[in-house]
Design a protein around this motif. Structure first.
Motif, PDB file in Angstrom:
ATOM      1  N   PRO A 130       0.801  -1.223   0.122  1.00 65.59           N
ATOM      2  CA  PRO A 130      -0.035  -0.023  -0.018  1.00 65.59           C
ATOM      3  C   PRO A 130       0.625   1.295  -0.186  1.00 65.59           C
ATOM      4  O   PRO A 130       0.269   2.348  -0.754  1.00 65.59           O
ATOM      5  CB  PRO A 130      -0.791  -0.137   1.240  1.00 65.59           C
ATOM      6  CG  PRO A 130      -0.837  -1.609   1.601  1.00 65.59           C
ATOM      7  CD  PRO A 130       0.293  -2.098   1.335  1.00 65.59           C
ATOM      8  N   LEU A 131       1.963   1.438   0.615  1.00 64.90           N
ATOM      9  CA  LEU A 131       2.827   2.281   0.844  1.00 64.90           C
ATOM     10  C   LEU A 131       3.496   2.707  -0.559  1.00 64.90           C
ATOM     11  O   LEU A 131       3.898   3.919  -0.760  1.00 64.90           O
ATOM     12  CB  LEU A 131       3.927   2.095   1.720  1.00 64.90           C
ATOM     13  CG  LEU A 131       4.818   3.417   2.312  1.00 64.90           C
ATOM     14  CD1 LEU A 131       3.928   4.644   2.818  1.00 64.90           C
ATOM     15  CD2 LEU A 131       5.854   2.750   3.095  1.00 64.90           C
ATOM     16  N   ALA A 132       3.813   1.672  -1.471  1.00 63.04           N
ATOM     17  CA  ALA A 132       4.248   1.816  -2.865  1.00 63.04           C
ATOM     18  C   ALA A 132       3.646   2.711  -3.539  1.00 63.04           C
ATOM     19  O   ALA A 132       4.169   3.460  -4.765  1.00 63.04           O
ATOM     20  CB  ALA A 132       4.559   0.554  -3.523  1.00 63.04           C
ATOM     21  N   LEU A 133       2.380   2.926  -3.352  1.00 67.34           N
ATOM     22  CA  LEU A 133       1.432   3.903  -4.211  1.00 67.34           C
ATOM     23  C   LEU A 133       1.053   5.150  -3.715  1.00 67.34           C
ATOM     24  O   LEU A 133       0.420   6.024  -4.165  1.00 67.34           O
ATOM     25  CB  LEU A 133      -0.026   3.058  -4.326  1.00 67.34           C
ATOM     26  CG  LEU A 133      -0.036   1.691  -4.936  1.00 67.34           C
ATOM     27  CD1 LEU A 133      -1.221   1.110  -5.254  1.00 67.34           C
ATOM     28  CD2 LEU A 133       0.738   1.670  -6.372  1.00 67.34           C
ATOM     29  N   LYS A 134       1.765   5.507  -2.600  1.00 68.88           N
ATOM     30  CA  LYS A 134       1.653   6.726  -1.832  1.00 68.88           C
ATOM     31  C   LYS A 134       2.553   7.536  -2.663  1.00 68.88           C
ATOM     32  O   LYS A 134       3.699   7.272  -3.232  1.00 68.88           O
ATOM     33  CB  LYS A 134       1.811   6.784  -0.376  1.00 68.88           C
ATOM     34  CG  LYS A 134       0.553   6.232   0.313  1.00 68.88           C
ATOM     35  CD  LYS A 134       0.815   6.344   1.885  1.00 68.88           C
ATOM     36  CE  LYS A 134      -0.313   5.654   2.708  1.00 68.88           C
ATOM     37  NZ  LYS A 134      -1.497   6.445   2.392  1.00 68.88           N
ATOM     38  N   ARG A 148      12.313   9.308  -7.177  1.00 69.82           N
ATOM     39  CA  ARG A 148      11.371  10.436  -6.917  1.00 69.82           C
ATOM     40  C   ARG A 148      10.177   9.835  -6.043  1.00 69.82           C
ATOM     41  O   ARG A 148       9.418  10.643  -5.495  1.00 69.82           O
ATOM     42  CB  ARG A 148      10.943  11.235  -8.013  1.00 69.82           C
ATOM     43  CG  ARG A 148      12.181  11.844  -8.802  1.00 69.82           C
ATOM     44  CD  ARG A 148      11.574  12.388 -10.003  1.00 69.82           C
ATOM     45  NE  ARG A 148      10.967  13.462  -9.857  1.00 69.82           N
ATOM     46  CZ  ARG A 148      11.256  15.037  -9.846  1.00 69.82           C
ATOM     47  NH1 ARG A 148      12.300  15.320  -9.968  1.00 69.82           N
ATOM     48  NH2 ARG A 148      10.485  15.890  -9.860  1.00 69.82           N
ATOM     49  N   GLY A 149       9.842   8.565  -6.177  1.00 71.56           N
ATOM     50  CA  GLY A 149       8.472   8.009  -5.354  1.00 71.56           C
ATOM     51  C   GLY A 149       7.406   8.473  -5.935  1.00 71.56           C
ATOM     52  O   GLY A 149       6.306   8.569  -5.068  1.00 71.56           O
ATOM     53  N   GLU A 150       7.227   8.818  -7.165  1.00 68.52           N
ATOM     54  CA  GLU A 150       5.685   9.543  -7.169  1.00 68.52           C
ATOM     55  C   GLU A 150       5.339   8.916  -8.626  1.00 68.52           C
ATOM     56  O   GLU A 150       4.193   9.073  -9.148  1.00 68.52           O
ATOM     57  CB  GLU A 150       6.061  10.974  -7.606  1.00 68.52           C
ATOM     58  CG  GLU A 150       6.895  11.287  -8.775  1.00 68.52           C
ATOM     59  CD  GLU A 150       7.171  12.945  -8.986  1.00 68.52           C
ATOM     60  OE1 GLU A 150       6.095  13.578  -8.682  1.00 68.52           O
ATOM     61  OE2 GLU A 150       8.152  13.200  -9.474  1.00 68.52           O
ATOM     62  N   LEU A 179      -2.735  -6.001  -5.120  1.00 67.06           N
ATOM     63  CA  LEU A 179      -3.111  -4.936  -4.423  1.00 67.06           C
ATOM     64  C   LEU A 179      -3.906  -4.270  -5.739  1.00 67.06           C
ATOM     65  O   LEU A 179      -3.300  -4.016  -6.594  1.00 67.06           O
ATOM     66  CB  LEU A 179      -2.155  -3.746  -3.976  1.00 67.06           C
ATOM     67  CG  LEU A 179      -2.482  -2.589  -3.527  1.00 67.06           C
ATOM     68  CD1 LEU A 179      -3.389  -2.765  -2.438  1.00 67.06           C
ATOM     69  CD2 LEU A 179      -1.255  -1.662  -3.134  1.00 67.06           C
ATOM     70  N   ASP A 180      -5.183  -3.781  -5.381  1.00 60.17           N
ATOM     71  CA  ASP A 180      -5.941  -2.942  -6.311  1.00 60.17           C
ATOM     72  C   ASP A 180      -5.781  -1.540  -6.008  1.00 60.17           C
ATOM     73  O   ASP A 180      -6.293  -1.157  -4.690  1.00 60.17           O
ATOM     74  CB  ASP A 180      -7.305  -3.291  -6.257  1.00 60.17           C
ATOM     75  CG  ASP A 180      -8.259  -2.623  -7.014  1.00 60.17           C
ATOM     76  OD1 ASP A 180      -8.080  -1.548  -7.571  1.00 60.17           O
ATOM     77  OD2 ASP A 180      -9.216  -3.318  -7.757  1.00 60.17           O
ATOM     78  N   ALA A 181      -5.269  -0.867  -6.613  1.00 61.11           N
ATOM     79  CA  ALA A 181      -4.931   0.551  -6.414  1.00 61.11           C
ATOM     80  C   ALA A 181      -6.291   1.484  -6.049  1.00 61.11           C
ATOM     81  O   ALA A 181      -6.312   2.434  -5.085  1.00 61.11           O
ATOM     82  CB  ALA A 181      -3.960   1.290  -7.493  1.00 61.11           C
ATOM     83  N   ALA A 182      -7.427   0.983  -6.692  1.00 63.07           N
ATOM     84  CA  ALA A 182      -8.548   2.065  -6.595  1.00 63.07           C
ATOM     85  C   ALA A 182      -9.235   1.437  -5.260  1.00 63.07           C
ATOM     86  O   ALA A 182      -9.656   2.348  -4.635  1.00 63.07           O
ATOM     87  CB  ALA A 182      -9.488   1.580  -7.948  1.00 63.07           C
ATOM     88  N   SER A 183      -9.284   0.488  -4.991  1.00 58.17           N
ATOM     89  CA  SER A 183     -10.247  -0.087  -3.770  1.00 58.17           C
ATOM     90  C   SER A 183      -9.175  -0.174  -2.563  1.00 58.17           C
ATOM     91  O   SER A 183      -9.734  -0.107  -1.382  1.00 58.17           O
ATOM     92  CB  SER A 183     -10.754  -1.322  -4.153  1.00 58.17           C
ATOM     93  OG  SER A 183     -10.026  -2.490  -4.547  1.00 58.17           O
ATOM     94  N   GLY A 184      -7.810  -0.466  -2.746  1.00 59.85           N
ATOM     95  CA  GLY A 184      -7.010  -0.781  -1.690  1.00 59.85           C
ATOM     96  C   GLY A 184      -7.207  -1.976  -1.427  1.00 59.85           C
ATOM     97  O   GLY A 184      -6.375  -2.490  -0.216  1.00 59.85           O
TER      98      GLY A 184
END
Length: 625
Positions: free
Chosen positions: A79-83, A105-107, A133-138
């Motif tokens: 989950p942190l990878a998508l922040k 850059r982590g973005e 991991l589904d990025a939309a629903s988490g």
């Protein structure tokens, strides 16, 4: 009218919502599907992948899937990878100043997730199973996968249809994606890459040596028509390959530059490369090269653009000099392989070009190896031509050629050489001469010569022009640049940057034979110029040098202007067309060509000689068919 010009009501300053911030970041990072491919492959390489598979649908608009066998991402970190701005690659300012990874850059993942449907599947070596991991629903759930990571990006720009309509056709977007992978493949020959489109395998590059990877990606012809580069200058090292002038293209689409393994588009490197080819390319032809610059990470800033494709060097002049000298030394050095090299190897032949008449080969100029020469050689062809030697064509061969009469005509043997042909041996003085021995002169313009591989045609004016030009440059390089004071100083209105550069670089300017001093706060005066350029435009020369001093190696401008003058002198000093030469004079010219740097091209970039092999001659006369 006043109502139209009146300003809009003032809006209060406020923080932007996270969704809008993500969209702005995505606009910087994600230009098209190829941008996503580049970012995801960067992450795969940083994870230590040895195999990377890229799968695309509709040019990457419907699907981009990048699968690797790297170290993977732990379950709790997914989950942190998508922040935004969450990364494992830097943790402090010192890390940012010495970045050694492709991404940092982590973005990228957060930006891509904001404009697509993103799924992240990964497994580390210590986990019992992978997690999706589904990025939309988490939502995070177990899944099946070997160690490594797969990132799936579906329906790119589905949430921003205005940006999606600016994409090109599927074929065009796929070509950009393929080019992005190709750039990575050239940088990392130790990693295998595969590219699939619409379920079909389009490209596969297996892990190989650097040379083999170049041949796999750019073709065998690139290796055959290029020279190796390995040049060190202080903390810099430049490696790779540079195409010979004959391999130049009409567009700059085969220019690959890498800084510490990262593909970049940098004006300093491009300018340095182009200046190294100035004496060798004709017209607007563009050189081809693959350059790998190795430099201390603390001496280069890779954090100047969100896509990380631009860099800033701490000392750009140092980089410019290193790249230029690396290319110049490689292009001027004798090339191994001789005329029997890859370009004329039996079986390969010469590929007809679209411009060549049907049925005739499109000649290529092979590499020329300079080995130790033996036999009778006239050391100075210029002196020979000016010595009053007979200009009537001699019927007898000059001393040192042995039985150089017309070879007996016979049937071709199994070795492909006519029976009765003069066979070079170890004791034959002309056995090691790449350009062979002169046979005749054609229309007072071309020299016809015979070597072990067939017929050589030499443009005698172009060849002698290069010889004289290189000799003049060597003579001038052997002595310091002398300056000549101007009777009346040339003044010109200068910008603040030009005034500051002139004041800060006085020592450099004097070393180049220039004296440029402030005349007023906004005016500079040129009081002395290099003696060899005294007849030129002093103001224009000073402006050019000051501009180079601000960015590149200043001496390149003076050297360029000097070389233009020497090229004009060489052209007038070279033997003219329709001049009758003796066989001795022709052979003297061939020997000097073999001993002269860059003798494959004249000063204007045109070729000086061509090889027509026995196989090609057989083809012209349909022998063996």
């Amino acid at each position: 009218m006043s109502a139209v010009l009146s300003s809009a009501p003032r809006r209060p300053i406020r923080e932007l919502p996270d969704e809008l911030v993500s969209q702005i970041a995505a606009g910087e990072v994600v230009e098209r599907p190829a941008s996503v491919v580049r970012e995801l492959v960067d992450n795969a390489l940083d994870a230590g992948a040895t195999q990377v598979a890229v799968r695309l649908l509709a040019g990457g608009v419907r699907l981009i899937s990048v699968e690797d066998d790297g170290c993977g991402i732990a379950r709790e970190e997914l989950p942190l990878a998508l922040k935004r701005h969450a990364t494992s690659k830097i943790g402090s300012l010192s890390d940012l100043e010495s970045v050694a990874t492709m991404g940092f850059r982590g973005e990228a993942l957060a930006a891509v997730a904001s404009v697509s449907e993103l799924h992240l599947l990964s497994r580390t070596a210590g986990q019992a199973s992978a997690f999706l991991l589904d990025a939309a629903s988490g939502e995070l759930r177990p899944a099946a996968r070997a160690t490594g990571t797969t990132v799936e990006v579906k329906e790119l720009f589905f949430s921003t249809p205005a940006r999606r309509k600016f994409l090109k056709s599927d074929a065009t977007e796929f070509a950009h994606c393929l080019e992005a992978v190709r750039r990575h493949a050239l940088a990392r020959p130790d990693v295998g890459f595969t590219v699939w489109h619409e379920g079909k395998l389009c490209e596969q590059w297996r892990a190989a040596s650097r040379e083999q990877r170049l041949a796999d990606v750019l073709g065998e012809d690139f290796l055959a028509d290029s020279v190796a580069i390995d040049f060190a200058a202080g903390p810099l090292r430049v490696r790779g390959r540079a195409g010979i002038p004959d391999a130049a293209r009409s567009r700059a689409d085969w220019q690959f530059a890498y800084v510490n393994g990262r593909y970049v588009r940098d004006k300093v490197i491009t300018h340095a490369a182009r200046s190294a080819y100035e004496d060798l390319l004709h017209g607007q032809r563009q050189p081809v090269y693959a350059l790998h610059l190795e430099i201390d990470p603390t001496r280069v800033d890779v954090n100047v653009h969100p896509t990380k494709i631009e860099v800033r060097f701490r000392d750009s002049r140092e980089v410019h000099q290193a790249v230029r000298r690396a290319l110049e030394s490689a292009l001027s050095a004798p090339r191994a392989g001789g005329v029997a090299g890859p370009a004329v190897q039996p079986g390969l032949g010469l590929t007809p070009s679209p411009a060549a008449p049907a049925g005739l080969p499109a000649w290529r100029q092979p590499s020329m190896a300079f080995g130790p020469q033996g036999g009778h050689v006239v050391s100075d062809v210029g002196a020979l031509w000016n010595s009053g030697a007979s200009v009537a064509r001699g019927d007898e061969a000059p001393v040192g050629w042995g039985d150089a009469g017309t070879p007996a005509i016979g049937e071709r043997s199994e070795a492909g050489v006519p029976s009765g042909h003069h066979q070079p041996t170890n004791t034959d003085p002309d056995a090691d001469w790449p350009l062979g021995k002169a046979l005749a002169q054609l229309h007072g313009i071309y020299i016809l010569a015979e070597n072990a591989h067939g017929l050589i045609l030499v443009d005698m004016h172009a060849a002698h022009e290069r010889i004289v030009y290189e000799r003049l440059k060597s003579q001038m390089d052997a002595q310091a640049i002398t300056s000549q004071p101007l009777l009346i100083p040339a003044t010109f209105a200068a910008t603040p940057a030009e005034v500051a550069t002139a004041e800060a670089c006085q020592a450099t300017l004097e070393a180049l034979g220039l004296q440029v001093t402030p005349f007023s706060p906004k005016t500079l005066a040129v009081r002395a110029v290099p003696a060899t350029l005294a007849q030129g435009d002093a103001v224009e020369l000073a402006r050019s040098v000051l501009a180079e001093l601000a960015q590149h190696d200043a001496s390149s401008v003076v050297e360029r202007a000097r070389n233009e003058l020497l090229a004009t002198m060489a052209c007038h000093g070279a033997v003219r067309a329709n001049r009758k030469l003796t066989l001795e004079e022709m052979n003297a010219l061939l020997r000097q060509m073999e001993a002269t740097e860059r003798s494959d091209q004249c000063n204007h970039g045109r070729p000086t000689w061509r090889q027509l092999t026995l196989r090609e001659l057989d083809g012209l006369f349909l022998r063996g068919r």
